[in-house]
Design an enzyme around this catalytic site. Structure first.
Site, PDB file in Angstrom:
ATOM      1  N   THR B 319       0.819  -1.404   0.107  1.00 14.29           N
ATOM      2  CA  THR B 319      -0.117  -0.170   0.002  1.00 14.29           C
ATOM      3  C   THR B 319       0.850   1.280   0.085  1.00 14.29           C
ATOM      4  O   THR B 319       0.602   2.100  -0.836  1.00 14.29           O
ATOM      5  CB  THR B 319      -0.977   0.056   1.373  1.00 14.29           C
ATOM      6  OG1 THR B 319      -1.628  -1.025   1.141  1.00 14.29           O
ATOM      7  CG2 THR B 319      -1.917   1.299   1.281  1.00 14.29           C
ATOM      8  N   TRP B 322       2.588   1.534  -3.569  1.00 17.24           N
ATOM      9  CA  TRP B 322       1.687   1.794  -4.576  1.00 17.24           C
ATOM     10  C   TRP B 322       1.753   3.411  -4.452  1.00 17.24           C
ATOM     11  O   TRP B 322       1.251   4.049  -5.698  1.00 17.24           O
ATOM     12  CB  TRP B 322       0.440   1.309  -4.073  1.00 17.24           C
ATOM     13  CG  TRP B 322      -0.580   1.445  -5.072  1.00 17.24           C
ATOM     14  CD1 TRP B 322      -0.807   0.947  -6.324  1.00 17.24           C
ATOM     15  CD2 TRP B 322      -1.616   2.490  -5.218  1.00 17.24           C
ATOM     16  NE1 TRP B 322      -1.890   1.447  -7.340  1.00 17.24           N
ATOM     17  CE2 TRP B 322      -2.403   2.331  -6.351  1.00 17.24           C
ATOM     18  CE3 TRP B 322      -2.216   3.503  -4.314  1.00 17.24           C
ATOM     19  CZ2 TRP B 322      -3.420   3.106  -6.912  1.00 17.24           C
ATOM     20  CZ3 TRP B 322      -3.023   4.365  -4.522  1.00 17.24           C
ATOM     21  CH2 TRP B 322      -3.822   4.105  -5.624  1.00 17.24           C
ATOM     22  N   HIS B 323       1.692   4.125  -3.241  1.00 19.02           N
ATOM     23  CA  HIS B 323       1.167   5.618  -3.101  1.00 19.02           C
ATOM     24  C   HIS B 323       2.354   6.335  -4.096  1.00 19.02           C
ATOM     25  O   HIS B 323       2.060   7.611  -4.264  1.00 19.02           O
ATOM     26  CB  HIS B 323       0.938   6.077  -1.730  1.00 19.02           C
ATOM     27  CG  HIS B 323      -0.514   5.667  -1.474  1.00 19.02           C
ATOM     28  ND1 HIS B 323      -0.964   4.293  -0.933  1.00 19.02           N
ATOM     29  CD2 HIS B 323      -1.743   6.281  -1.719  1.00 19.02           C
ATOM     30  CE1 HIS B 323      -2.428   4.415  -0.876  1.00 19.02           C
ATOM     31  NE2 HIS B 323      -2.760   5.712  -1.056  1.00 19.02           N
ATOM     32  N   GLY B 324       3.619   5.586  -3.874  1.00 20.76           N
ATOM     33  CA  GLY B 324       4.600   6.621  -4.219  1.00 20.76           C
ATOM     34  C   GLY B 324       6.013   5.831  -4.206  1.00 20.76           C
ATOM     35  O   GLY B 324       6.355   4.891  -3.224  1.00 20.76           O
ATOM     36  N   PHE B 476      -0.915   9.170  -8.482  1.00 22.38           N
ATOM     37  CA  PHE B 476      -0.637   7.658  -7.992  1.00 22.38           C
ATOM     38  C   PHE B 476      -1.095   6.628  -8.998  1.00 22.38           C
ATOM     39  O   PHE B 476      -1.789   6.647  -9.964  1.00 22.38           O
ATOM     40  CB  PHE B 476      -1.480   7.389  -6.558  1.00 22.38           C
ATOM     41  CG  PHE B 476      -0.938   8.449  -5.444  1.00 22.38           C
ATOM     42  CD1 PHE B 476       0.323   8.704  -5.416  1.00 22.38           C
ATOM     43  CD2 PHE B 476      -1.746   9.287  -4.905  1.00 22.38           C
ATOM     44  CE1 PHE B 476       1.130   9.559  -4.342  1.00 22.38           C
ATOM     45  CE2 PHE B 476      -1.365  10.383  -3.850  1.00 22.38           C
ATOM     46  CZ  PHE B 476       0.405  10.295  -3.667  1.00 22.38           C
TER      47      PHE B 476
END
Lengths: 392, 476
Positions: B319, B322-324, B476
């Protein structure tokens, strides 16, 4: 069908009508062409397309004015702080300046002064004020630190210690007991024509006192001038960013000699034309009936020109100046024989200021800069980055 | 092209609606697919060809999995499809992160790829993986038309930032096949939802972003505790209204074109716990990780309890990443792993018997989430920690920033108050109270509609004035 559903349907109908009215109004067919060009060959950047569509929008100005009205109604005086625009009391726009060590500026001025002295040319540094005399106004009203006056104090102190002649117009403002707000447009960072006229008299007096000139100060007696006033007629550069509904319009005054003047002007190509003081004013800029957002800056209706004043025998002066000089150079030209104006930020990189001065055999150089030029060299992205670069 | 730009609102949307509703029912999905590709081309022209290729590959693999009889072939195709999508995501989003870390560790000077992110890459790849998985596990009920699959993967309201809907949820609306009244009800619901999202995004998120941009770009040594707290709280609010506003707009647009769409937010700051927060925030992403990572790993049914925490670790690590592509996102994700594991171990806050303990834990949760957003917002992990240090252990003598905090609080009070208020289900509460009193209820509904439309006009004026920002979640 319940009432909630009916209301939502009415909203949907209104929304669709709005979409299609706006669609038709943006000249949809030519916009389709623009979009096709973008998709076909990337000739237009995406941001440009967005801007183009926004500019074509129906009631764009009305929407912009609505925005200003909302921000004003909410009393958000620092809402445009990202553009360094803060609305002080009386709808008077001010900006902040970061702290500067003034080292670069001082080094450049001292080196330039030595060069001029070696070549028998005089120098006068003129410090032009910003829209406030006390930096604490920014802290008290907006919680933001500004160093504009402190930067100027520091640089002028160092210049004084180096024995370089200077004129601090802030001191004259205090001596004449003038409210600084009377010298500036509310919606623009420039000083007014009246302020420029007043400042020219101070510069002429300082040239007499410090450089041995003999400029007739009676020339700057306002009773010898035609004064024309327009009320609520234009919006300054900063005002245009925040809307007229927020800030209101500015007044404007045109001042020109009521006496006869006799000039020869030289344009950038070297062509000479004879004329009077009227040539310094482009009255086509005065267009109170046109959209204030589209019209030119009225401050720029005064023009700087290289010229010879045939009514005065002495003085060949070069002004290294900024846009404040739009109104001071024309008035100063009345007191000297020859005057020229160079804005260093507008010159190409191959331009050599020292050679230019030698080639044109000036006897005096005036550096007339607004305080916010100090420290600009610390910021490479600043438009004024090269203003204190006086060559080697 | 953003879905709140003038270009979208007054050019793209009218054309899309007109073309879609004038088209025959039989070709509506073809038309909508074309519109979606057109949208993608305007927003990410340099990647349109590659996007078409990825779309074609996914639909081809998906349909092949469906058609394959042999289990081994199905599995092979599925693995191939997942690897393809993961590869695309890693290449475009994480290659520079990997190279930078190799350079740091080994002292090499490998050049960076410096690739621009294709529009909605993270959402597209996750949706593609969910599409392939659902076909492989036979959860997805495929219809006869591959165009429907392509439309599901590229549907323009959801391509940029979700929600990550599932294939089965993207049902061609039966209402459109005759029941015009029902379809208009869905359309008008969509319009209303779109307007609400638009107002949230432009009038709350973008206005608050002015505060956060100023504070987070100030040198940390000049910040005071009050200033830093204001910045972090405003960012928490900004991010919520930004992303929830976008989700409302996406749901609204989907409904305008006849498709229902899953909810993505449910008043997340009302949560009682950190675990509960993720059942309310970006719901479609949480469910995606639950269904496609956590449960396949064994979920919470593993006999060995350590494996449950391993599963949680993997989910929150992914998670974060995935965001950055940077270490602060990794830390941010693992921060949630720690707190959620803690809640799981201690059974907090369910075990609290006293109301005050629960309230105290709720306050702690909100402070924790707020601090997590600081790490999320910061450019580097180090700057994030420095900012947090100022928030909790400020030793600043210069009080200029405190003065500025006061000015900002006063100037933005209306927006801040509205933002805090609308974190709660105020409108629903009022509706509930007024429901028994029919006349008042009608007046309220009418008033709400007028205010929503009025605020929409106001929001357009803010866009025209250039005070809008790109979606915080757009990359994102």
């Amino acid at each position: 069908m319940d009432n909630s559903c009916k209301i939502k349907k009415m909203v949907a109908v209104l929304f669709v009508i709005m979409l299609f009215v706006m669609f038709i109004s943006i000249d949809c067919f030519s916009q389709l062409n623009t979009l096709s060009a973008y998709l076909a060959q990337k000739s237009i950047g995406q941001e440009n397309i967005e801007t183009q569509f926004t500019n074509q929008m129906l009631y764009k100005t009305k929407f912009f004015n609505l925005h200003g009205l909302v921000v004003k109604a909410l009393d958000m005086k620092g809402f445009y702080s990202n553009s360094d625009i803060f609305v002080s009391e009386g709808n008077y726009i001010i900006s902040s300046d970061p702290q500067a060590d003034t080292d670069y500026e001082f080094e450049q001025i001292t080196s330039f002064y030595e060069f001029l002295k070696e070549n028998g040319i005089q120098l006068l540094y003129v410090n032009q004020p910003v829209k406030y005399m006390d930096d604490s106004i920014m802290l008290d009203e907006f919680g933001v630190k500004s160093y504009s006056n402190q930067n100027a104090d520091l640089l002028l102190k160092r210049i004084e210690e180096a024995g370089i002649p200077y004129l601090d117009l802030r001191e004259k403002i205090k001596e004449d007991n003038i409210d600084i707000r009377d010298l500036f447009y509310r919606t623009d960072h420039h000083w007014t024509t009246k302020a420029g006229f007043w400042a020219t008299r101070q510069i002429a007096r300082s040239m007499n006192d410090q450089l041995g000139y003999d400029i007739d100060l009676e020339l700057y007696d306002i009773s010898r001038y035609e004064v024309k006033e327009w009320k609520n007629c234009w919006l300054g550069e900063q005002g245009k960013k925040i809307s007229k509904t927020y800030i209101g319009l500015d007044d404007y005054t045109e001042i020109k000699p009521a006496f006869k003047t006799n000039y020869t002007f030289t344009d950038s190509e070297g062509r000479k034309t004879d004329g009077s003081f009227d040539a310094f004013i482009d009255e086509s800029s005065y267009s109170p009936e046109t959209d204030v957002y589209q019209s030119d800056s009225w401050h720029y209706s005064y023009l700087t020109k290289k010229c010879v004043n045939h009514d005065v025998k002495n003085g060949k002066v070069l002004m290294l100046a900024d846009s404040y000089s739009k109104v001071t150079e024309p008035f100063l030209s009345l007191g000297v024989n020859e005057i020229d104006n160079i804005v260093l930020r507008d010159q190409s990189s191959w331009f050599r200021i020292r050679q230019y001065i030698l080639d044109n055999q000036y006897d005096t150089v005036l550096i007339c800069y607004a305080q916010f030029m100090i420290g600009a060299h610390n910021r490479p992205d600043s438009a004024n980055y090269r203003m204190f670069s006086f060559g080697e | 092209m953003s879905i709140y730009s003038v270009l979208f609102l007054f050019f793209f949307l009218p054309i899309a609606l007109a073309v879609y509703y004038l088209a025959d029912d039989r070709i509506k999905e073809y038309v909508l697919l074309f519109i979606s590709l057109f949208f993608y081309a305007i927003g990410s022209l340099e990647y349109i060809v590659k996007f078409l290729f990825c779309l074609a590959v996914n639909v081809f693999i998906g349909r092949s999995i469906h058609a394959a009889v042999n289990k081994m072939t199905k599995r092979l195709l599925f693995v191939l499809g997942v690897l393809f999508n993961a590869g695309v995501l890693i290449y475009y989003k994480y290659s520079d992160f990997v190279v930078e870390n190799i350079n740091t560790v080994s002292g090499t000077h490998l050049p960076l790829f410096q690739l621009a992110l294709p529009l909605g890459i993270s959402f597209f790849t996750f949706k593609s993986i969910s599409y392939l998985t659902d076909i492989y596990t036979q959860k997805a009920v495929l219809n006869d038309n591959p165009v429907h699959d392509a439309l599901y993967l590229s549907f323009f309201p959801q391509i940029q930032s979700g929600p990550l809907t599932r294939y089965n949820d993207m049902v061609f609306p039966a209402e459109l096949k005759g029941q015009k009244s029902a379809s208009f009800t869905l359309f008008s619901d969509g319009v209303f939802r779109f307007l609400i999202g638009f107002n949230k995004k432009v009038l709350l998120a973008d206005v608050l972003s002015k505060i956060t941009t100023e504070i987070f770009s100030s040198p940390v040594e000049s910040c005071t505790a009050s200033y830093a707290w204001l910045g972090s709280v405003c960012y928490s609010l900004q991010l919520f209204f930004d992303f929830a506003g976008y989700s409302d707009m996406a749901i609204g647009l989907s409904e305008m074109f006849g498709y229902q769409c899953m909810e993505n937010f449910h008043y997340p700051y009302l949560t009682e716990s950190v675990s509960g927060f993720w059942r309310r925030w970006h719901i479609s992403l949480s469910e995606w990780f639950r269904d496609y990572i956590y449960i396949p790993l064994g979920g919470s049914r593993c006999k060995n309890k350590l494996l449950v925490y391993r599963n949680l670790f993997v989910v929150w690590l992914l998670t974060g990443i995935w965001h950055g592509a940077s270490w602060n996102f990794v830390f941010w994700g693992l921060g949630y792993f720690v707190l959620i594991s803690f809640e799981r171990m201690t059974k907090f806050p369910q075990r609290f018997k006293h109301r005050y303990s629960r309230i105290l834990y709720r306050v702690f949760t909100l402070i924790f989430i707020n601090c997590q957003w600081v790490i999320f917002r910061s450019k580097t992990l180090e700057s994030g920690f420095q900012f947090l240090k100022v928030m909790f252990f400020n030793r600043q003598n210069d009080t200029t920033a405190d003065l500025r905090t006061g000015v900002l609080l006063k100037e933005y009070s209306v927006f801040l108050l509205a933002a805090v208020l609308f974190c709660f289900p105020v409108a629903k509460w009022i509706e509930g109270r007024l429901r028994p009193r029919k006349k008042l209820s009608v007046v309220y509904e009418a008033l709400a509609a007028v205010v929503t439309l009025g605020l929409f006009v106001c929001a357009i004026s803010f866009i025209v004035a250039g005070n809008n920002n790109p979606f915080a979640y757009a990359n994102f």
